[in-house]
Design an enzyme around this catalytic site. Structure first.
Site, mmCIF file in Angstrom:
data_model
loop_
_atom_site.group_PDB
_atom_site.id
_atom_site.type_symbol
_atom_site.label_atom_id
_atom_site.label_comp_id
_atom_site.label_asym_id
_atom_site.label_seq_id
_atom_site.Cartn_x
_atom_site.Cartn_y
_atom_site.Cartn_z
ATOM 1 N N CYS A 1 -6.438 2.129 5.729
ATOM 2 C CA CYS A 1 -7.083 0.873 6.130
ATOM 3 C C CYS A 1 -6.535 0.434 7.495
ATOM 4 O O CYS A 1 -5.616 1.054 8.022
ATOM 5 C CB CYS A 1 -6.815 -0.193 5.064
ATOM 6 S SG CYS A 1 -5.105 -0.787 5.067
ATOM 7 N N HIS B 1 0.859 -1.187 0.000
ATOM 8 C CA HIS B 1 0.000 0.000 0.000
ATOM 9 C C HIS B 1 0.896 1.238 0.000
ATOM 10 O O HIS B 1 2.033 1.202 0.508
ATOM 11 C CB HIS B 1 -0.863 0.030 1.252
ATOM 12 C CG HIS B 1 -1.991 -0.952 1.243
ATOM 13 N ND1 HIS B 1 -3.126 -0.760 1.984
ATOM 14 C CD2 HIS B 1 -2.154 -2.128 0.604
ATOM 15 C CE1 HIS B 1 -3.955 -1.774 1.801
ATOM 16 N NE2 HIS B 1 -3.377 -2.627 0.970
ATOM 17 N N GLU C 1 0.874 3.918 1.806
ATOM 18 C CA GLU C 1 1.307 4.346 3.130
ATOM 19 C C GLU C 1 2.474 3.507 3.640
ATOM 20 O O GLU C 1 3.454 4.034 4.172
ATOM 21 C CB GLU C 1 0.166 4.255 4.146
ATOM 22 C CG GLU C 1 -1.035 5.096 3.823
ATOM 23 C CD GLU C 1 -2.118 4.300 3.102
ATOM 24 O OE1 GLU C 1 -1.815 3.619 2.100
ATOM 25 O OE2 GLU C 1 -3.278 4.366 3.534
ATOM 26 N N CYS D 1 -2.657 -0.188 7.434
ATOM 27 C CA CYS D 1 -1.870 1.043 7.336
ATOM 28 C C CYS D 1 -1.986 1.879 8.612
ATOM 29 O O CYS D 1 -1.007 2.470 9.059
ATOM 30 C CB CYS D 1 -2.285 1.840 6.110
ATOM 31 S SG CYS D 1 -1.851 0.983 4.573
#
Length: 161
Positions: free
Chosen positions: A86, A56, A58, A89
């Site tokens: 999410c 991801h 992040e 993260c």
């Protein structure tokens, strides 16, 4: 620049990262980490490219910032991300001690900052974050809407063939 202008400035950089993701066929999410007015990390989603669930934007930006600073503690930093983080993260944000998070659009299906959970402000953890939401939210959300609309159109065309 005032606070909002600074937040918008860095969010535009995160949007640039999201556009890079979209160009690769990735969900258009971008992240930027800033320390003392300097960008120390930039990343975008790479799950499809890497076939790795943890790539991801992040997490990639956090990893890059840790390498840049030579520390897992990202104190005195700000994370800018185009979509509400999410659970995975949000956990990494807490673990890396990022004190401030600024995000664009809410994620009603997986958001763990404001939408489904409030992980970054849960006082049961030993770290909490200051959170600012809805910075350039329409632009950030529009990237996602356009991306998923395009996917649906491609799927529809394949069915017609």
């Amino acid at each position: 620049m005032n606070g909002l202008e600074l937040d918008q400035h860095y969010m535009k950089m995160a949007i640039e990262e999201a556009n890079k993701a979209a160009a690769k066929g990735e969900v258009p999410i971008g992240a930027v980490i800033v320390r003392d007015g300097e960008v120390i990390a930039r990343a975008h989603n790479l799950r499809e490219t890497t076939q790795n669930a943890v790539t991801h934007a992040e997490l990639l930006a956090i990893q890059q910032a840790c390498e840049e600073l030579g520390s897992w503690r990202l104190e005195n930093t700000i994370l800018y991300v185009t979509l509400e983080p999410c659970p995975m993260c949000a956990g990494a944000i807490l673990q890396s001690r990022i004190p401030r998070v600024v995000y664009g659009a809410r994620d009603v299906k997986a958001g763990s900052v404001d939408s489904l959970y409030r992980l970054l402000n849960d006082d049961r953890f030993n770290h909490q974050c200051v959170v600012k939401e809805n910075v350039l939210a329409d632009e950030c959300g529009g990237l996602l809407t356009q991306f998923f609309r395009g996917l649906r159109e491609k799927k529809k065309k394949r069915k017609l063939l």
